[in-house]
Design a protein around this motif. Structure first.
Motif, PDB file in Angstrom:
ATOM      1  N   GLU A   1       0.843  -1.209   0.000  1.00  0.00           N
ATOM      2  CA  GLU A   1       0.000   0.000   0.000  1.00  0.00           C
ATOM      3  C   GLU A   1       0.872   1.250   0.000  1.00  0.00           C
ATOM      4  OE1 GLU A   1      -2.841   0.348   3.232  1.00  0.00           O
ATOM      5  OE2 GLU A   1      -3.637  -1.640   2.782  1.00  0.00           O
ATOM      6  N   MET A   2       1.882   1.268   0.858  1.00  0.00           N
ATOM      7  CA  MET A   2       2.762   2.432   0.967  1.00  0.00           C
ATOM      8  C   MET A   2       3.551   2.638  -0.326  1.00  0.00           C
ATOM      9  SD  MET A   2       3.982   1.819   4.904  1.00  0.00           S
ATOM     10  CE  MET A   2       5.192   3.124   4.963  1.00  0.00           C
ATOM     11  N   ARG A   3       4.006   1.551  -0.951  1.00  0.00           N
ATOM     12  CA  ARG A   3       4.748   1.640  -2.212  1.00  0.00           C
ATOM     13  C   ARG A   3       3.859   2.245  -3.297  1.00  0.00           C
ATOM     14  NH1 ARG A   3       5.008  -0.638  -6.779  1.00  0.00           N
ATOM     15  NH2 ARG A   3       3.583  -2.341  -6.304  1.00  0.00           N
ATOM     16  N   ARG A   4       2.600   1.759  -3.383  1.00  0.00           N
ATOM     17  CA  ARG A   4       1.662   2.286  -4.386  1.00  0.00           C
ATOM     18  C   ARG A   4       1.367   3.765  -4.144  1.00  0.00           C
ATOM     19  NH1 ARG A   4      -2.735  -1.452  -3.678  1.00  0.00           N
ATOM     20  NH2 ARG A   4      -1.630  -3.404  -3.704  1.00  0.00           N
ATOM     21  N   GLN A   5       1.230   4.121  -2.883  1.00  0.00           N
ATOM     22  CA  GLN A   5       0.947   5.510  -2.531  1.00  0.00           C
ATOM     23  C   GLN A   5       2.120   6.419  -2.941  1.00  0.00           C
ATOM     24  OE1 GLN A   5       0.047   6.079   1.614  1.00  0.00           O
ATOM     25  NE2 GLN A   5      -1.256   7.836   1.188  1.00  0.00           N
ATOM     26  N   ARG A   6       3.342   5.943  -2.694  1.00  0.00           N
ATOM     27  CA  ARG A   6       4.536   6.702  -3.093  1.00  0.00           C
ATOM     28  C   ARG A   6       4.581   6.883  -4.609  1.00  0.00           C
ATOM     29  NH1 ARG A   6       7.399   4.002   0.650  1.00  0.00           N
ATOM     30  NH2 ARG A   6       8.145   2.458  -0.829  1.00  0.00           N
ATOM     31  N   GLU A   7       4.293   5.798  -5.353  1.00  0.00           N
ATOM     32  CA  GLU A   7       4.303   5.873  -6.817  1.00  0.00           C
ATOM     33  C   GLU A   7       3.263   6.871  -7.311  1.00  0.00           C
ATOM     34  OE1 GLU A   7       3.688   1.954  -8.334  1.00  0.00           O
ATOM     35  OE2 GLU A   7       5.742   1.300  -7.910  1.00  0.00           O
ATOM     36  N   LEU A   8       2.107   6.855  -6.716  1.00  0.00           N
ATOM     37  CA  LEU A   8       1.036   7.777  -7.096  1.00  0.00           C
ATOM     38  C   LEU A   8       1.450   9.225  -6.847  1.00  0.00           C
ATOM     39  CD1 LEU A   8      -1.878   7.984  -8.153  1.00  0.00           C
ATOM     40  CD2 LEU A   8      -2.645   7.881  -5.784  1.00  0.00           C
ATOM     41  N   GLN A   9       2.067   9.470  -5.706  1.00  0.00           N
ATOM     42  CA  GLN A   9       2.539  10.821  -5.384  1.00  0.00           C
ATOM     43  C   GLN A   9       3.616  11.274  -6.371  1.00  0.00           C
ATOM     44  OE1 GLN A   9       3.769  10.407  -1.304  1.00  0.00           O
ATOM     45  NE2 GLN A   9       1.776  11.052  -0.493  1.00  0.00           N
ATOM     46  N   GLN A  10       4.511  10.362  -6.737  1.00  0.00           N
ATOM     47  CA  GLN A  10       5.564  10.698  -7.699  1.00  0.00           C
ATOM     48  C   GLN A  10       4.959  11.025  -9.059  1.00  0.00           C
ATOM     49  OE1 GLN A  10       8.117   7.268  -7.487  1.00  0.00           O
ATOM     50  NE2 GLN A  10       9.304   8.063  -5.756  1.00  0.00           N
TER      51      GLN A  10
END
Length: 178
Positions: A159-168
């Motif tokens: 979840e955290m990895r996906r959230q980081r990718e989305l923010q990037q």
């Protein structure tokens, strides 16, 4: 034609309906315990002093909601009380595993009985899936750091990895628009 009289020796059974009370007759429950096939890991004991109660309780409530298709505090609470023995008040929101019975004494939970009790609310198949998944996670949690099942740790990392990718991606889009 007179009134219909039921013969005293005939058996009259009520249909089984989701949401009805769990098996309360001890004889009936013993019969179900003998006739139902349970996962082999149900024979393994969980040390509730080594699991993170808050994390497991949250998972139970979310999973019950997913199985029912709506939020039901009563069924969620019932599942928590069946699978997580009496504990000190929910001050386990901290971060470490807490003692289950308050005084360090280990409480016993029979996952077979808990599964049968939940079947009245969830249905037999769903209760079996739920009980098996939960017991497997609790067995894992008792050996995991901080008492959190590895499956839930990995899910949170994803979840955290996906959230980081989305923010990037959002930052890149904003920079391109400038």
């Amino acid at each position: 034609h007179g009134p219909i009289i039921q013969q005293p020796n005939s058996q009259f059974t009520m249909p089984t309906i989701k949401g009805t009370a769990s098996v309360t007759d001890n004889h009936a429950q013993l019969k179900l315990l003998r006739s139902t096939t349970f996962p082999s890991n149900f024979s393994q004991k969980v040390d509730f002093t080594k699991i993170h109660r808050g994390v497991i309780q949250h998972w139970i409530e979310e999973r019950i909601t997913a199985l029912l298709g709506f939020e039901d505090d009563i069924v969620g609470s019932t599942a928590v009380h069946l699978f997580l023995p009496e504990a000190a008040p929910s001050s386990s929101e901290g971060g470490e595993a807490t003692t289950a019975a308050g005084g360090g004494g280990e409480a016993e939970v029979d996952p077979r009985r808990a599964q049968l009790d939940l079947a009245g609310f969830l249905g037999e198949k769903e209760a079996a899936e739920f009980a098996s998944e939960l017991w497997t996670m609790m067995l894992d949690a008792q050996t995991a750091p901080a008492g959190v099942p590895r499956k839930l740790v990995e899910k949170k990392k994803e979840e955290m990895r996906r959230q980081r990718e989305l923010q990037q991606q959002q930052q890149q889009q904003q920079q391109q628009q400038r």
